[in-house]
Enzyme design. Structure first.
Site, PDB file in Angstrom:
ATOM      1  CB  THR A  18      11.475  99.425  27.914  1.00  0.00           C
ATOM      2  OG1 THR A  18      12.678  99.399  28.484  1.00  0.00           O
ATOM      3  CG2 THR A  18      11.128 100.756  27.439  1.00  0.00           C
ATOM      4  NE  ARG A  22      10.268  93.569  23.382  1.00  0.00           N
ATOM      5  CZ  ARG A  22      10.538  94.748  23.104  1.00  0.00           C
ATOM      6  NH1 ARG A  22      11.810  95.173  22.493  1.00  0.00           N
ATOM      7  NH2 ARG A  22       9.403  95.612  22.763  1.00  0.00           N
ATOM      8  CB  SER A 116       9.411  95.818  19.531  1.00  0.00           C
ATOM      9  OG  SER A 116       9.191  97.024  18.830  1.00  0.00           O
ATOM     10  CG  HIS A 117      13.225  96.858  17.896  1.00  0.00           C
ATOM     11  ND1 HIS A 117      12.152  97.161  18.797  1.00  0.00           N
ATOM     12  CD2 HIS A 117      14.314  96.759  18.453  1.00  0.00           C
ATOM     13  CE1 HIS A 117      12.963  97.308  19.827  1.00  0.00           C
ATOM     14  NE2 HIS A 117      14.380  97.207  19.720  1.00  0.00           N
ATOM     15  CE  LYS A 129       2.898  96.585  23.940  1.00  0.00           C
ATOM     16  NZ  LYS A 129       3.105  97.884  23.842  1.00  0.00           N
ATOM     17  CG  ASP A 281       8.590  98.099  14.790  1.00  0.00           C
ATOM     18  OD1 ASP A 281       7.511  98.667  14.569  1.00  0.00           O
ATOM     19  OD2 ASP A 281       8.777  97.921  16.217  1.00  0.00           O
ATOM     20  CB  THR A 348      13.060 105.490  27.986  1.00  0.00           C
ATOM     21  OG1 THR A 348      14.089 106.495  27.617  1.00  0.00           O
ATOM     22  CG2 THR A 348      12.899 104.594  26.720  1.00  0.00           C
ATOM     23  CD  GLU A 367       9.682 106.201  23.811  1.00  0.00           C
ATOM     24  OE1 GLU A 367      10.637 106.246  24.503  1.00  0.00           O
ATOM     25  OE2 GLU A 367       9.229 105.282  23.255  1.00  0.00           O
ATOM     26  CD  GLU A 368      16.045 107.574  21.309  1.00  0.00           C
ATOM     27  OE1 GLU A 368      16.679 107.026  20.477  1.00  0.00           O
ATOM     28  OE2 GLU A 368      15.517 106.561  22.269  1.00  0.00           O
ATOM     29  CB  SER A 369      13.842 104.555  20.227  1.00  0.00           C
ATOM     30  OG  SER A 369      12.378 104.677  20.609  1.00  0.00           O
ATOM     31  NE  ARG A 500      18.381 101.656  23.902  1.00  0.00           N
ATOM     32  CZ  ARG A 500      18.318 100.811  23.151  1.00  0.00           C
ATOM     33  NH1 ARG A 500      19.510 100.647  22.378  1.00  0.00           N
ATOM     34  NH2 ARG A 500      17.565  99.689  23.194  1.00  0.00           N
TER      35      ARG A 500
HETATM   36  C1  G1P Z   1      13.522 100.947  23.531  1.00  0.00           C
HETATM   37  C2  G1P Z   1      13.583 102.624  23.006  1.00  0.00           C
HETATM   38  C3  G1P Z   1      12.681 102.970  23.636  1.00  0.00           C
HETATM   39  C4  G1P Z   1      11.208 102.207  23.281  1.00  0.00           C
HETATM   40  C5  G1P Z   1      11.252 100.733  23.595  1.00  0.00           C
HETATM   41  C6  G1P Z   1      10.153 100.010  23.001  1.00  0.00           C
HETATM   42  O1  G1P Z   1      13.660 100.709  24.863  1.00  0.00           O
HETATM   43  O2  G1P Z   1      14.758 102.925  23.431  1.00  0.00           O
HETATM   44  O3  G1P Z   1      12.441 104.382  23.304  1.00  0.00           O
HETATM   45  O4  G1P Z   1      10.005 102.921  23.957  1.00  0.00           O
HETATM   46  O5  G1P Z   1      12.628 100.370  22.957  1.00  0.00           O
HETATM   47  O6  G1P Z   1      10.005 100.224  21.750  1.00  0.00           O
HETATM   48  P1  G1P Z   1      15.238 100.302  25.722  1.00  0.00           P
HETATM   49  O7  G1P Z   1      15.645  99.049  24.851  1.00  0.00           O
HETATM   50  O8  G1P Z   1      15.990 101.738  25.417  1.00  0.00           O
HETATM   51  O9  G1P Z   1      14.689 100.250  26.905  1.00  0.00           O
HETATM   52 ZN    ZN Z   2       7.742  97.868  17.969  1.00  0.00          ZN
END
Ligand code: G1P
Ligand code: ZN
Length: 547
Positions: A18, A22, A116-117, A129, A281, A348, A367-369, A500
């Protein structure tokens, strides 16, 4: 300094997900692993533009292995023909700041080092990336090309040389490569100052009856928040919590949600709660927004920003349009309808907003995330969202809760929850999705408890700008009246699979808008696990995380 060509062999697992590649740090540290991926990026972009004339931006969220990776990238960039690198001091650049820097200096693109997180440290995660000249993540065509190169790579090129010092701001020469070390905060802070009414926000933050806290989670936004909130906007010392970026984020999970920002949550709870709380994050692109004893869902946050955008100088002339990812609640759609704005539903991942932003079709997206952003960069932007909220609060002079309640009164409340089943087996997760995909064909018209299925499908998206098609982006079960259940597998995990499940429904009755979402949605939640036979395929009775 000596040019060397190193013989290598392909790794089969370098397909970007996504948001980039990673993996565990240990995996990246294997001989040739990082180098192969970087060489694959260079091979994939070669010929698109001139490496020598434009700069490549490099920086990351400061996690473990960030600095080592930058030295390797530099040594490879030189031999691969780049003329100039722009690197954040000490190797640091938040993801949105990297995007801003790429755009400001009209760079060729950038390499962002971040997972990221995800947690950091020798036993945790690392990521890379590539972003293109618009400042946004590479599109699917490019990430696929990178992957293809990684499958056949048999050598890479670099120089044998001493590392360079990343701590001094200024230009230096690394053989033919000029290396500019920049302050990671300045350009970004300037951009924020252009978009928001700093004078008004300063008045709010220095007034005796307003208290806020920002949790930087020992990650990259620490220096950004210290400069912008405490120094430029006059917020009292101590406003920013966990302000120092640490390679392992202090052993914590740098993910801005209630589970991982407990101290912040405490400060926003009870009789002495602060008025406004926010967190970002690991790499600074996500945000969580809290009011006193009040949690704002990211989907609602996007809707509120859209509805109030003209209060903010950078958006005073209104929005061209808005977009949300498919699993994000439909709250912003309602605002768009009322304002007569185009509203797009994308798969997404932030990369899908890039074309819409570049083409001027949208101004805000989310995004919801915990991701919200605008056309100021091509990434989601955590601190930007916080400043947007502060600007609205300063102008409206109302509490977060009051603003949300008025919003729900006008548009209805979109009850929303996401349930994550983490680290389930890949096989189980794939079987579950395959079975669901088949089931979509028989669900339409069925009455399930008090819900009737209107339609069900596997979401596919045709990009309105380049007409590229992305299939299999998640199973949607759409009920009459607008309730939805959505299933997809995460594309960012590094262990097993994560399922999810996204559940939402719309409540227009103002007397029923104050329930706990888990209660309000309980029937749909049960239906969601029955329809997908979650227990059967994953062995789990309940989700690991509910947001
Ligand atoms: C997750 C989030 C998505 C976001 C991505 C990167 O991806 O759901 O909205 O863009 O992290 O921060 P996922 O693990 O669901 O593929
Ligand atoms: Zn991030």
């Amino acid at each position: 300094m000596k040019n060397i060509t190193v013989d290598s062999h392909p790794f089969a697992d370098q397909k970007p997900g996504t948001s980039g590649l990673r993996k565990k740090v240990k995996q990246f540290q294997q001989p040739h692993y990082l180098e192969n991926f970087i060489q694959s990026v260079f091979n994939a972009i070669r010929g698109n533009d001139s490496f020598a004339e434009k700069a490549l931006v490099v920086g990351g969220d400061g996690r473990f292995y960030n600095r080592e990776a930058i030295q390797i990238i530099m040594k490879m960039a030189l031999v691969n023909g780049f003329g100039k690198l722009i690197i954040g001091q000490n190797g640091l650049l938040s993801t949105p700041a990297a995007s801003a820097v790429i755009r400001k200096y009209q760079a060729f693109g950038g390499i962002i080092l971040s997972a990221s997180h995800n947690p950091g440290g020798p036993d945790a995660d690392f990521g890379i990336k590539f972003n293109t000249a618009n400042g946004g993540p590479a599109n699917e065509e490019l990430t696929e090309a990178i992957f293809q190169h990684s499958l056949s790579i048999d050598r890479y090129q670099m120089v044998e040389a001493e590392d360079i010092d990343l701590s001094q701001i200024g230009s230096q020469q690394f053989d033919k490569l000029s290396v500019d070390i920049i302050d990671p905060v300045v350009d970004y802070a300037d951009l924020m100052e252009q978009l928001f009414d700093f004078q008004r926000i300063r008045e709010l933050l220095t007034s005796a009856n307003f208290r806020m806290h920002f949790d930087a989670m020992n990650a990259i936004t620490g220096p950004y928040a210290m400069t912008i909130l405490e120094q430029k906007l006059g917020a009292p010392a101590g406003t920013v919590l966990r302000a120092e970026p640490l390679p392992d984020f202090g052993g914590d999970h740098p993910d801005p949600n209630l589970a991982h920002a407990q101290d912040l949550h405490k400060r926003l709870s009870g009789d002495h709660a602060a008025d406004f709380g926010a967190a970002s994050d690991g790499d600074g692109d996500r945000n969580m927004i809290l009011g006193a004893n009040f949690y704002v869902t990211p989907s609602d946050s996007l809707a509120v920003l859209a509805a109030n955008a003209t209060l903010v100088p950078g958006y005073k002339d209104g929005l061209a349009g808005v977009a949300r990812s498919m699993p994000t609640s439909q709250a912003v759609d309602r605002v768009a309808r009322q304002l007569n704005l185009p509203c797009f539903e994308t798969p997404t991942g932030w990369k899908f907003f890039g074309n819409l932003l570049d083409a001027g079709k949208i101004t805000l997206c989310g995004e919801e995330s915990f991701g919200t952003g605008s056309n100021h960069v091509r990434e989601k932007d955590g601190l930007w969202a916080v400043l947007f909220w502060l600007n609205i609060l300063a102008v409206r002079g109302e509490s977060v809760e009051d603003i949300l309640k008025q919003h729900w009164d006008k548009f209805g409340r979109d009850y929303y929850t996401r349930h994550d089943y983490e680290a389930v087996t890949n096989d189980g997760a794939e079987l579950l999705m395959t079975a669901l995909r088949e089931k979509t064909q028989t669900l339409a018209g069925l009455q399930l408890g008090s819900y009737q299925v209107e339609s069900a499908d596997d979401f596919a998206y045709t990009d309105p700008v380049d007409e590229s098609i992305s299939q299999h982006q998640g199973i949607r079960i759409l009920m009459r009246g607008g309730s939805r259940i959505i299933y997809r597998l995460s594309g960012t995990g590094t262990e097993g699979a994560t399922l999810r499940v996204y559940i939402e429904s719309h409540e227009t009755d103002i007397n029923k808008q104050s329930e706990d979402p888990q209660n309000a949605l309980s029937e749909l939640i049960d239906l969601a696990s029955q329809i997908a036979k979650i227990n059967h395929y994953t062995g789990r009775n309940k989700p690991d995380v509910m947001t």
